[in-house]
Design a protein around this motif. Sequence first.
Motif, PDB file in Angstrom:
ATOM      1  N   LYS A 396     -26.942 -13.433  47.224  1.00 58.10           N
ATOM      2  CA  LYS A 396     -25.482 -13.341  47.244  1.00 58.10           C
ATOM      3  C   LYS A 396     -24.954 -12.763  45.922  1.00 58.10           C
ATOM      4  O   LYS A 396     -25.353 -13.182  44.841  1.00 58.10           O
ATOM      5  CB  LYS A 396     -24.876 -14.729  47.471  1.00 58.10           C
ATOM      6  CG  LYS A 396     -23.350 -14.754  47.507  1.00 58.10           C
ATOM      7  CD  LYS A 396     -22.855 -16.178  47.715  1.00 58.10           C
ATOM      8  CE  LYS A 396     -21.331 -16.249  47.672  1.00 58.10           C
ATOM      9  NZ  LYS A 396     -20.809 -15.956  46.311  1.00 58.10           N
ATOM     10  N   ALA A 397     -24.059 -11.781  46.023  1.00 59.41           N
ATOM     11  CA  ALA A 397     -23.425 -11.220  44.833  1.00 59.41           C
ATOM     12  C   ALA A 397     -22.373 -12.194  44.302  1.00 59.41           C
ATOM     13  O   ALA A 397     -21.654 -12.828  45.078  1.00 59.41           O
ATOM     14  CB  ALA A 397     -22.779  -9.880  45.162  1.00 59.41           C
ATOM     15  N   ASN A 398     -22.301 -12.307  42.988  1.00 60.23           N
ATOM     16  CA  ASN A 398     -21.369 -13.249  42.360  1.00 60.23           C
ATOM     17  C   ASN A 398     -20.411 -12.562  41.392  1.00 60.23           C
ATOM     18  O   ASN A 398     -20.068 -13.113  40.344  1.00 60.23           O
ATOM     19  CB  ASN A 398     -22.164 -14.336  41.625  1.00 60.23           C
ATOM     20  CG  ASN A 398     -22.917 -15.228  42.591  1.00 60.23           C
ATOM     21  OD1 ASN A 398     -22.342 -15.765  43.534  1.00 60.23           O
ATOM     22  ND2 ASN A 398     -24.212 -15.384  42.365  1.00 60.23           N
ATOM     23  N   TYR A 399     -19.983 -11.358  41.735  1.00 60.89           N
ATOM     24  CA  TYR A 399     -19.054 -10.629  40.879  1.00 60.89           C
ATOM     25  C   TYR A 399     -17.708 -11.361  40.802  1.00 60.89           C
ATOM     26  O   TYR A 399     -17.278 -11.999  41.762  1.00 60.89           O
ATOM     27  CB  TYR A 399     -18.839  -9.217  41.409  1.00 60.89           C
ATOM     28  CG  TYR A 399     -20.103  -8.410  41.551  1.00 60.89           C
ATOM     29  CD1 TYR A 399     -20.948  -8.208  40.463  1.00 60.89           C
ATOM     30  CD2 TYR A 399     -20.460  -7.845  42.775  1.00 60.89           C
ATOM     31  CE1 TYR A 399     -22.112  -7.466  40.589  1.00 60.89           C
ATOM     32  CE2 TYR A 399     -21.623  -7.098  42.910  1.00 60.89           C
ATOM     33  CZ  TYR A 399     -22.447  -6.910  41.811  1.00 60.89           C
ATOM     34  OH  TYR A 399     -23.598  -6.184  41.949  1.00 60.89           O
ATOM     35  N   TYR A 400     -17.042 -11.232  39.660  1.00 61.46           N
ATOM     36  CA  TYR A 400     -15.745 -11.873  39.443  1.00 61.46           C
ATOM     37  C   TYR A 400     -14.664 -10.913  39.937  1.00 61.46           C
ATOM     38  O   TYR A 400     -14.062 -10.148  39.176  1.00 61.46           O
ATOM     39  CB  TYR A 400     -15.554 -12.194  37.960  1.00 61.46           C
ATOM     40  CG  TYR A 400     -14.320 -12.982  37.641  1.00 61.46           C
ATOM     41  CD1 TYR A 400     -14.188 -14.314  38.040  1.00 61.46           C
ATOM     42  CD2 TYR A 400     -13.277 -12.410  36.910  1.00 61.46           C
ATOM     43  CE1 TYR A 400     -13.054 -15.051  37.726  1.00 61.46           C
ATOM     44  CE2 TYR A 400     -12.147 -13.139  36.581  1.00 61.46           C
ATOM     45  CZ  TYR A 400     -12.028 -14.457  37.000  1.00 61.46           C
ATOM     46  OH  TYR A 400     -10.896 -15.181  36.686  1.00 61.46           O
ATOM     47  N   ASN A 401     -14.440 -10.920  41.232  1.00 61.24           N
ATOM     48  CA  ASN A 401     -13.528  -9.968  41.858  1.00 61.24           C
ATOM     49  C   ASN A 401     -12.065 -10.434  41.799  1.00 61.24           C
ATOM     50  O   ASN A 401     -11.796 -11.635  41.757  1.00 61.24           O
ATOM     51  CB  ASN A 401     -13.917  -9.748  43.321  1.00 61.24           C
ATOM     52  CG  ASN A 401     -15.234  -9.002  43.444  1.00 61.24           C
ATOM     53  OD1 ASN A 401     -15.438  -7.967  42.826  1.00 61.24           O
ATOM     54  ND2 ASN A 401     -16.150  -9.537  44.257  1.00 61.24           N
ATOM     55  N   ARG A 402     -11.176  -9.475  41.825  1.00 62.53           N
ATOM     56  CA  ARG A 402      -9.756  -9.765  41.866  1.00 62.53           C
ATOM     57  C   ARG A 402      -9.429 -10.471  43.196  1.00 62.53           C
ATOM     58  O   ARG A 402      -9.920 -10.080  44.243  1.00 62.53           O
ATOM     59  CB  ARG A 402      -8.958  -8.462  41.773  1.00 62.53           C
ATOM     60  CG  ARG A 402      -7.450  -8.637  41.664  1.00 62.53           C
ATOM     61  CD  ARG A 402      -6.759  -7.274  41.611  1.00 62.53           C
ATOM     62  NE  ARG A 402      -7.230  -6.495  40.463  1.00 62.53           N
ATOM     63  CZ  ARG A 402      -6.710  -6.576  39.256  1.00 62.53           C
ATOM     64  NH1 ARG A 402      -5.703  -7.421  39.027  1.00 62.53           N
ATOM     65  NH2 ARG A 402      -7.177  -5.823  38.272  1.00 62.53           N
ATOM     66  N   PRO A 403      -8.639 -11.554  43.161  1.00 64.76           N
ATOM     67  CA  PRO A 403      -8.300 -12.266  44.407  1.00 64.76           C
ATOM     68  C   PRO A 403      -7.586 -11.344  45.401  1.00 64.76           C
ATOM     69  O   PRO A 403      -6.767 -10.521  45.000  1.00 64.76           O
ATOM     70  CB  PRO A 403      -7.366 -13.378  43.925  1.00 64.76           C
ATOM     71  CG  PRO A 403      -7.669 -13.543  42.482  1.00 64.76           C
ATOM     72  CD  PRO A 403      -8.052 -12.193  41.976  1.00 64.76           C
ATOM     73  N   ARG A 404      -7.940 -11.497  46.647  1.00 69.08           N
ATOM     74  CA  ARG A 404      -7.262 -10.699  47.674  1.00 69.08           C
ATOM     75  C   ARG A 404      -5.872 -11.252  47.937  1.00 69.08           C
ATOM     76  O   ARG A 404      -5.672 -12.448  47.998  1.00 69.08           O
ATOM     77  CB  ARG A 404      -8.087 -10.717  48.967  1.00 69.08           C
ATOM     78  CG  ARG A 404      -9.427  -9.995  48.847  1.00 69.08           C
ATOM     79  CD  ARG A 404     -10.157  -9.989  50.161  1.00 69.08           C
ATOM     80  NE  ARG A 404     -11.429  -9.281  50.075  1.00 69.08           N
ATOM     81  CZ  ARG A 404     -12.271  -9.121  51.092  1.00 69.08           C
ATOM     82  NH1 ARG A 404     -11.964  -9.640  52.282  1.00 69.08           N
ATOM     83  NH2 ARG A 404     -13.405  -8.465  50.914  1.00 69.08           N
ATOM     84  N   LYS A 405      -4.922 -10.341  48.120  1.00 67.99           N
ATOM     85  CA  LYS A 405      -3.543 -10.774  48.360  1.00 67.99           C
ATOM     86  C   LYS A 405      -3.353 -11.175  49.820  1.00 67.99           C
ATOM     87  O   LYS A 405      -3.991 -10.645  50.703  1.00 67.99           O
ATOM     88  CB  LYS A 405      -2.589  -9.627  48.009  1.00 67.99           C
ATOM     89  CG  LYS A 405      -2.593  -9.287  46.525  1.00 67.99           C
ATOM     90  CD  LYS A 405      -1.614  -8.177  46.212  1.00 67.99           C
ATOM     91  CE  LYS A 405      -1.602  -7.855  44.735  1.00 67.99           C
ATOM     92  NZ  LYS A 405      -0.674  -6.748  44.404  1.00 67.99           N
TER      93      LYS A 405
END
Length: 405
Positions: A396-405
């Motif tokens: 599983k990728a654990n990137y710190y992504n911007r929250p989806r609106k």
Amino acid sequence: MFRLSYRLPTALGGLRHASSAAGEGQRTALYDFHVQKGGKIVNFGGYALPVQYSDQSIIASHLHTRQVGSIFDVSHMLQTRIFGKDAAACLESVCTADILGTPEGSGSLTVFTNEAGGILDDLIVNKVSEKELYVVSNAAMQEQDKGIMKAAVDNFKSQGKDVTIEFLTPTDQSLVAVQGPQVAKELSKLLAKEASLDQLYFMSSFITTLAGIPNVRITRCGYTGEDGVEISVESSQAQKLTESLLESGVLKLAGLGARDSLRLEAGLCLYGSDIDSKTTPVEAALAWLVTKRRRTTRDFPGADVILGQLKEGVSRRRVGLQMLGTKPPPARSGVPIFSQGEQVGQVTSGCPSPSAGRNIAMGYVAEHLKAPGTKVEFKVRDKLYEAEVTKMPFVKANYYNRPRK
């Protein structure tokens, strides 16, 4: 229980540019520090870099990265700055990214392409501002990449456009990658009081003071599939930064061996192994790198070939693969892939996966065999072993992504 073992050549996996002797490899600013800390040095693409350290096996280092966090010297990577109001348009002329449409402070992965649609290299482009780009590309391809970018700049200048370029050298500027779930917490302890990582999302970048060192660029990205950063710092301050990151005892140093197995588990390509000048983004399952606007403008090298493939399809595709059965040997780069007695592809990277507990690989297969679950066979040492196509990433990728609106 699944058993993993690594020797030095095994640890390097798909790293074709590595050899077990340091030779005359160029030293990064951290070379003496690596030796002092027990780093086992190899020559990788002309640079003397650690493959592992004496305090950990490659497997232990890999797992520590996944569970806690590790520090990698990636100062061999080519760092470039491009300036001027036409900087974005200039770089767009040789790659597939929508740099003009990228928000300031953000970046993206992209590729240089040739007129046949082949991938000349992969790179990350950060849009510092409307008049400045920060680019990181592969060390092994740096002479080619310098030529590509310099030619684009010269072409724009000849048209009276506003653009200049600066190539940073490891002597002047280092690059340190810090990867793993505890990295943000540890990094925050060293940040200037007014700075925060909370709004620094995946592929975003900013300049701050870190460990008392000013003008440090932190980019939230990496090559492991974990949350993490790459830190561009003056080479005179690289050891101070690394020592500060190690001071709490949480993070540990890691080398090329762990970096290669981590990136393979994350389903990330190694240039020269998984992608090359004869492979298009469509064949490499990287069509998403050809952005929507650029598909419309059709003004990058090889656009007609690549867009034609998007419409008409390709004969082969890069896929994830996992071996089946009891204790099969790992399939390395170059292992042929068979289906119903016929060769249908080839492995480009492969290793035992410390996280998943099985042998994994990526490679190219005939287009009709790309669906996950499709059974194939690997021919290892003249013997066929069962395998199947599987989704990537393998973990599983654990990137710190911007929250989806």
